[in-house]
Design a protein around this motif. Structure first.
Motif, PDB file in Angstrom:
ATOM      1  N   GLY A  29       0.813  -1.214   0.000  1.00  0.00           N
ATOM      2  CA  GLY A  29       0.000   0.000   0.000  1.00  0.00           C
ATOM      3  C   GLY A  29       0.844   1.259   0.000  1.00  0.00           C
ATOM      4  O   GLY A  29       1.890   1.341  -0.646  1.00  0.00           O
ATOM      5  N   LYS A  30       0.414   2.258   0.780  1.00  0.00           N
ATOM      6  CA  LYS A  30       1.078   3.564   0.765  1.00  0.00           C
ATOM      7  C   LYS A  30       2.496   3.506   1.295  1.00  0.00           C
ATOM      8  O   LYS A  30       3.337   4.348   0.949  1.00  0.00           O
ATOM      9  N   GLU A  37      -6.847   8.937  -5.011  1.00  0.00           N
ATOM     10  CA  GLU A  37      -5.400   8.869  -4.812  1.00  0.00           C
ATOM     11  C   GLU A  37      -4.913   9.663  -3.594  1.00  0.00           C
ATOM     12  O   GLU A  37      -3.725   9.663  -3.298  1.00  0.00           O
ATOM     13  N   SER A  38      -5.804  10.345  -2.896  1.00  0.00           N
ATOM     14  CA  SER A  38      -5.356  11.214  -1.809  1.00  0.00           C
ATOM     15  C   SER A  38      -5.094  10.422  -0.530  1.00  0.00           C
ATOM     16  O   SER A  38      -5.680   9.371  -0.295  1.00  0.00           O
ATOM     17  N   HIS A  39      -4.188  10.956   0.281  1.00  0.00           N
ATOM     18  CA  HIS A  39      -3.890  10.397   1.593  1.00  0.00           C
ATOM     19  C   HIS A  39      -4.053  11.504   2.621  1.00  0.00           C
ATOM     20  O   HIS A  39      -3.248  12.443   2.658  1.00  0.00           O
ATOM     21  N   GLY A  40      -5.081  11.407   3.445  1.00  0.00           N
ATOM     22  CA  GLY A  40      -5.303  12.402   4.477  1.00  0.00           C
ATOM     23  C   GLY A  40      -4.894  11.878   5.835  1.00  0.00           C
ATOM     24  O   GLY A  40      -4.417  10.750   5.986  1.00  0.00           O
ATOM     25  N   LEU A  41      -5.076  12.706   6.831  1.00  0.00           N
ATOM     26  CA  LEU A  41      -4.748  12.337   8.201  1.00  0.00           C
ATOM     27  C   LEU A  41      -6.037  11.933   8.916  1.00  0.00           C
ATOM     28  O   LEU A  41      -6.899  12.775   9.168  1.00  0.00           O
ATOM     29  N   PRO A  42      -6.226  10.653   9.214  1.00  0.00           N
ATOM     30  CA  PRO A  42      -7.486  10.205   9.821  1.00  0.00           C
ATOM     31  C   PRO A  42      -7.671  10.740  11.231  1.00  0.00           C
ATOM     32  O   PRO A  42      -6.716  10.790  12.012  1.00  0.00           O
ATOM     33  N   VAL A  86       5.363   5.087  10.737  1.00  0.00           N
ATOM     34  CA  VAL A  86       6.548   5.763  10.204  1.00  0.00           C
ATOM     35  C   VAL A  86       6.172   6.574   8.968  1.00  0.00           C
ATOM     36  O   VAL A  86       6.639   7.707   8.791  1.00  0.00           O
ATOM     37  N   TRP A  87       5.301   6.029   8.118  1.00  0.00           N
ATOM     38  CA  TRP A  87       4.877   6.748   6.908  1.00  0.00           C
ATOM     39  C   TRP A  87       4.151   8.041   7.283  1.00  0.00           C
ATOM     40  O   TRP A  87       4.396   9.092   6.683  1.00  0.00           O
TER      41      TRP A  87
END
Length: 302
Positions: free
Chosen positions: A55-56, A222-227, A281-282
């Motif tokens: 994944g990411k 495609e976005s990655h936010g902060l949950p 870590v990501w």
């Protein structure tokens, strides 16, 4: 008393499933030490990263990786397989079926004095089946998979293998099932069911929060936010924490009638610690203001 139909090492029966569980757990432990403690460079570091990352957080990619949305394939198999095993176990316990094809397929052995009770086995296989079906629902109707997120071939093959091994592991030490007493509702059953429901709620809530990061307004695949929300205020990966809790509470139900279920739990702890640490870590690397007090996996501890 140990069942002499199996050979035991340190109290754990030697079965096909346990050999696989222990081998994969050992490899995962080596991967954790390599990726997060020793951090070697070169081929050694790359091999261990490739084994665990997806994944990411995946940093090593090759041409025959699979889309992460193929997770859905696992849960189709898991729901069908665990459902079939569930009906088989119910039929064996009720005396309506004589041929235990699950035991025969995995070369499981019967005991003159099988341990445990039917009720505990039935409860846990129903829980595992429900969990598989819930994950299938989430993959189909909740999660929004990035088209760039990948899983490698090892993950893909292991995903199928994992779910195939659960039911035979559960029944491996309490055969033949029709010789077990049915049992009665005990406090451990109540605690196990209540804990399973709470853990499943946290697990599902966490997946909803992750999916909603990409569903606000138009879908942003495609976005990655902060949950945020739920247990995300305390840990980076509450869904991993909750999944381990699900297995903890199934173990509360079966207790010592299936020592091999402890092996399954240890595998799940090691696997999810690896994944949670990688995701943690990501987040730290990609969000400069990521809270330093937030843990990776267990609230307030790790």
């Amino acid at each position: 008393m140990e069942d002499l139909s199996y050979y035991y090492i340190l109290g754990v029966p030697v079965t096909i499933m346990n050999v696989v569980w222990i081998a994969i757990t050992t490899l995962l432990m080596a991967s954790y030490f390599s990726n997060h403690i020793l951090k070697p460079g070169g081929a050694t570091g790359s091999i261990f990263k490739y084994f665990i990352e997806y994944g990411k957080s995946q940093s090593i990619k090759v041409g025959f990786d699979f889309p992460k949305r193929y997770f859905t394939h696992y849960y189709v198999l898991a729901t069908l397989w665990n459902g079939a095993c569930c009906f088989t176990i119910l039929a064996l316990c009720s005396g309506r079926l004589d041929n235990n094809w699950v035991a025969n397929t995995f070369m499981l052995r019967e005991s003159d004095q099988p341990k445990g009770d039917q009720l505990s086995v039935i409860m846990v296989i129903i829980m595992i089946t429900l969990h598989s079906a819930k994950r299938l629902y989430e993959c189909l109707f909740v999660s929004v998979f990035s088209s760039n997120a990948r899983i490698n071939a090892i993950h893909y093959i292991w995903g199928f293998t994992y779910y195939l091994l659960l039911a035979p592991t559960l029944i491996s030490e309490c055969l033949p099932l029709n010789k077990l007493p049915f049992g009665s509702i005990q406090l451990r059953h109540v605690i196990g069911i209540a804990g399973f429901i709470v853990a499943s709620f946290i697990h599902h809530q966490s997946h909803l929060i992750l999916a909603n990061l990409r569903k606000t307004g138009r879908v942003k695949q495609e976005s990655h936010g902060l949950p945020q929300g739920g247990l995300f205020g305390l840990v980076s990966c509450p869904h991993y924490f909750a999944e381990v809790l699900i297995y903890v509470f199934t173990l509360v139900i079966v207790r010592s009638q299936c020592v091999s279920w402890w092996v399954v739990l240890v595998y799940n702890i090691v696997a999810h610690v690896n994944m949670a640490k990688g995701a943690h870590v990501w987040y730290q690397q990609n969000f400069p203001n990521y809270p330093q007090s937030k843990k990776a996996f267990i609230p307030f501890l790790f």
